[in-house]
Design a protein around this motif. Sequence first.
Motif, PDB file in Angstrom:
ATOM      1  N   ILE A   1      19.864  51.354  22.623  1.00  0.00           N
ATOM      2  CA  ILE A   1      20.574  51.583  23.881  1.00  0.00           C
ATOM      3  C   ILE A   1      21.188  52.983  23.828  1.00  0.00           C
ATOM      4  O   ILE A   1      21.942  53.298  22.905  1.00  0.00           O
ATOM      5  N   VAL A   2      20.837  53.819  24.799  1.00  0.00           N
ATOM      6  CA  VAL A   2      21.296  55.214  24.761  1.00  0.00           C
ATOM      7  C   VAL A   2      22.317  55.539  25.846  1.00  0.00           C
ATOM      8  O   VAL A   2      22.939  56.605  25.819  1.00  0.00           O
ATOM      9  N   ALA A   3      22.500  54.633  26.820  1.00  0.00           N
ATOM     10  CA  ALA A   3      23.477  54.908  27.882  1.00  0.00           C
ATOM     11  C   ALA A   3      23.822  53.607  28.586  1.00  0.00           C
ATOM     12  O   ALA A   3      23.060  52.641  28.558  1.00  0.00           O
ATOM     13  N   VAL A   4      24.994  53.608  29.205  1.00  0.00           N
ATOM     14  CA  VAL A   4      25.423  52.491  30.045  1.00  0.00           C
ATOM     15  C   VAL A   4      25.372  52.965  31.492  1.00  0.00           C
ATOM     16  O   VAL A   4      25.934  54.014  31.826  1.00  0.00           O
ATOM     17  N   GLY A   5      24.676  52.216  32.329  1.00  0.00           N
ATOM     18  CA  GLY A   5      24.602  52.542  33.752  1.00  0.00           C
ATOM     19  C   GLY A   5      25.467  51.582  34.552  1.00  0.00           C
ATOM     20  O   GLY A   5      25.391  50.366  34.362  1.00  0.00           O
TER      21      GLY A   5
ATOM     22  N   ARG B   1      43.215  42.423  28.379  1.00  0.00           N
ATOM     23  CA  ARG B   1      42.324  42.549  29.539  1.00  0.00           C
ATOM     24  C   ARG B   1      40.901  42.081  29.159  1.00  0.00           C
ATOM     25  O   ARG B   1      40.461  42.289  28.027  1.00  0.00           O
ATOM     26  N   PRO B   2      40.174  41.466  30.098  1.00  0.00           N
ATOM     27  CA  PRO B   2      38.879  40.841  29.789  1.00  0.00           C
ATOM     28  C   PRO B   2      37.717  41.835  29.798  1.00  0.00           C
ATOM     29  O   PRO B   2      36.824  41.786  30.651  1.00  0.00           O
ATOM     30  N   TYR B   3      37.714  42.757  28.860  1.00  0.00           N
ATOM     31  CA  TYR B   3      36.670  43.772  28.825  1.00  0.00           C
ATOM     32  C   TYR B   3      35.310  43.186  28.437  1.00  0.00           C
ATOM     33  O   TYR B   3      35.227  42.228  27.660  1.00  0.00           O
ATOM     34  N   ILE B   4      34.237  43.793  28.966  1.00  0.00           N
ATOM     35  CA  ILE B   4      32.880  43.520  28.501  1.00  0.00           C
ATOM     36  C   ILE B   4      32.623  44.468  27.345  1.00  0.00           C
ATOM     37  O   ILE B   4      32.698  45.691  27.496  1.00  0.00           O
ATOM     38  N   ASP B   5      32.317  43.913  26.178  1.00  0.00           N
ATOM     39  CA  ASP B   5      32.168  44.702  24.949  1.00  0.00           C
ATOM     40  C   ASP B   5      30.720  45.160  24.797  1.00  0.00           C
ATOM     41  O   ASP B   5      29.818  44.358  24.587  1.00  0.00           O
ATOM     42  N   LEU B   6      30.512  46.480  24.903  1.00  0.00           N
ATOM     43  CA  LEU B   6      29.172  47.066  24.754  1.00  0.00           C
ATOM     44  C   LEU B   6      29.102  47.929  23.498  1.00  0.00           C
ATOM     45  O   LEU B   6      28.282  48.833  23.405  1.00  0.00           O
ATOM     46  N   GLY B   7      29.944  47.623  22.526  1.00  0.00           N
ATOM     47  CA  GLY B   7      29.964  48.411  21.298  1.00  0.00           C
ATOM     48  C   GLY B   7      30.846  49.628  21.451  1.00  0.00           C
ATOM     49  O   GLY B   7      32.071  49.537  21.407  1.00  0.00           O
ATOM     50  N   GLY B   8      30.230  50.801  21.657  1.00  0.00           N
ATOM     51  CA  GLY B   8      30.989  52.044  21.764  1.00  0.00           C
ATOM     52  C   GLY B   8      31.774  52.185  23.054  1.00  0.00           C
ATOM     53  O   GLY B   8      32.631  53.057  23.165  1.00  0.00           O
TER      54      GLY B   8
ATOM     55  N   ARG C   1      24.083  48.090  33.836  1.00  0.00           N
ATOM     56  CA  ARG C   1      22.731  48.207  33.268  1.00  0.00           C
ATOM     57  C   ARG C   1      22.819  48.924  31.925  1.00  0.00           C
ATOM     58  O   ARG C   1      23.644  49.831  31.759  1.00  0.00           O
ATOM     59  N   LEU C   2      21.971  48.535  30.996  1.00  0.00           N
ATOM     60  CA  LEU C   2      21.883  49.243  29.724  1.00  0.00           C
ATOM     61  C   LEU C   2      20.567  50.011  29.708  1.00  0.00           C
ATOM     62  O   LEU C   2      19.513  49.445  29.995  1.00  0.00           O
ATOM     63  N   GLU C   3      20.635  51.300  29.392  1.00  0.00           N
ATOM     64  CA  GLU C   3      19.441  52.140  29.401  1.00  0.00           C
ATOM     65  C   GLU C   3      18.922  52.271  27.971  1.00  0.00           C
ATOM     66  O   GLU C   3      19.650  52.691  27.068  1.00  0.00           O
ATOM     67  N   VAL C   4      17.664  51.883  27.783  1.00  0.00           N
ATOM     68  CA  VAL C   4      17.074  51.773  26.455  1.00  0.00           C
ATOM     69  C   VAL C   4      16.015  52.859  26.255  1.00  0.00           C
ATOM     70  O   VAL C   4      15.181  53.095  27.129  1.00  0.00           O
ATOM     71  N   GLU C   5      16.053  53.499  25.094  1.00  0.00           N
ATOM     72  CA  GLU C   5      15.049  54.493  24.721  1.00  0.00           C
ATOM     73  C   GLU C   5      13.771  53.753  24.330  1.00  0.00           C
ATOM     74  O   GLU C   5      13.801  52.881  23.445  1.00  0.00           O
ATOM     75  N   GLU C   6      12.666  54.082  24.975  1.00  0.00           N
ATOM     76  CA  GLU C   6      11.437  53.306  24.776  1.00  0.00           C
ATOM     77  C   GLU C   6      10.960  53.308  23.332  1.00  0.00           C
ATOM     78  O   GLU C   6      10.586  52.275  22.788  1.00  0.00           O
ATOM     79  N   GLN C   7      10.963  54.468  22.689  1.00  0.00           N
ATOM     80  CA  GLN C   7      10.382  54.565  21.348  1.00  0.00           C
ATOM     81  C   GLN C   7      11.215  53.835  20.296  1.00  0.00           C
ATOM     82  O   GLN C   7      10.678  53.121  19.454  1.00  0.00           O
TER      83      GLN C   7
ATOM     84  N   SER D   1      27.125  53.996  44.492  1.00  0.00           N
ATOM     85  CA  SER D   1      26.987  55.136  43.595  1.00  0.00           C
ATOM     86  C   SER D   1      26.502  54.648  42.240  1.00  0.00           C
ATOM     87  O   SER D   1      26.485  53.452  41.951  1.00  0.00           O
ATOM     88  N   THR D   2      26.112  55.601  41.407  1.00  0.00           N
ATOM     89  CA  THR D   2      25.751  55.279  40.025  1.00  0.00           C
ATOM     90  C   THR D   2      26.611  56.126  39.089  1.00  0.00           C
ATOM     91  O   THR D   2      26.919  57.283  39.388  1.00  0.00           O
ATOM     92  N   LEU D   3      26.997  55.527  37.983  1.00  0.00           N
ATOM     93  CA  LEU D   3      27.730  56.230  36.936  1.00  0.00           C
ATOM     94  C   LEU D   3      27.049  55.914  35.615  1.00  0.00           C
ATOM     95  O   LEU D   3      27.008  54.767  35.195  1.00  0.00           O
ATOM     96  N   GLN D   4      26.474  56.934  35.000  1.00  0.00           N
ATOM     97  CA  GLN D   4      25.851  56.760  33.690  1.00  0.00           C
ATOM     98  C   GLN D   4      26.786  57.367  32.643  1.00  0.00           C
ATOM     99  O   GLN D   4      27.234  58.505  32.795  1.00  0.00           O
ATOM    100  N   VAL D   5      27.116  56.593  31.607  1.00  0.00           N
ATOM    101  CA  VAL D   5      28.060  57.089  30.598  1.00  0.00           C
ATOM    102  C   VAL D   5      27.466  56.993  29.199  1.00  0.00           C
ATOM    103  O   VAL D   5      26.668  56.094  28.891  1.00  0.00           O
ATOM    104  N   GLN D   6      27.878  57.944  28.359  1.00  0.00           N
ATOM    105  CA  GLN D   6      27.478  57.989  26.953  1.00  0.00           C
ATOM    106  C   GLN D   6      28.671  58.422  26.106  1.00  0.00           C
ATOM    107  O   GLN D   6      29.303  59.443  26.410  1.00  0.00           O
ATOM    108  N   PRO D   7      28.996  57.663  25.048  1.00  0.00           N
ATOM    109  CA  PRO D   7      30.076  58.069  24.150  1.00  0.00           C
ATOM    110  C   PRO D   7      29.517  58.761  22.900  1.00  0.00           C
ATOM    111  O   PRO D   7      28.564  58.285  22.284  1.00  0.00           O
TER     112      PRO D   7
END
Length: 204
Positions: free
Chosen positions: A67-71, A38-45, A57-63, A77-83
């Motif tokens: 990348i701390v979350a995938v939006g 299957r043609p997955y988009i690879d975002l690491g985790g 969207r990729l959510e980035v910690e400013e400091q 709707s919005t779905l924010q995920v973290q592994p």
Amino acid sequence: MTDPTASAAPTPGDRPKAAPADRASAGPFDESEANPVRPYIDLGGIKVLPREGLNLRLEVEEQTKRIVAVGLDYADSTLQVQPFAAPRSSGLWDETREQIRQQIRQQGGRVEEREGPLGPELLAEVPVVAGAEGTSGKRIARFVGIDGPRWFLRGVIGGAAAADVAAAEKVEDLFRSLVVVRGGTPMPPRDLIPLKMPAAPGSA
């Protein structure tokens, strides 16, 4: 909008794993369970299966600039995920729910636990301050979590899917189509599994 509890990592505990009985066949999947063609988009985790109308969207910690979350924006709707890394035998979702519940109440929000299609979840009403005049309102969010083999996947659902059944089914299906890539690198339980930019749009 970044979820106010997004940076909160799960806390220690030795609890049973919380996941739907059909998780291995219906998702969210471990890398070892995913369809390799299957043609997955690879975002690491996390790997995401592209679908019509999905915006990523990729959510980035400013400091730290990490990348701390995938939006994922889908079905109004919005779905924010973290592994997160997790122990092999015990789960993190039971204890994480308690932590989220306390944080929302400290912020002046309301939260209730219920049994959803993905298992135990939290339905929260979170105070939101917006605009130059500081006008306040409330945002409805669903907090969901799945304990997998050596990982824990946390999701925050907002927008239409927080209340509308048809939109909720689409976003729950999206959540269950995700693949978590734990990798073989030793990691302390509750550490965020590293996320990365995709190599190119739509690339595997």
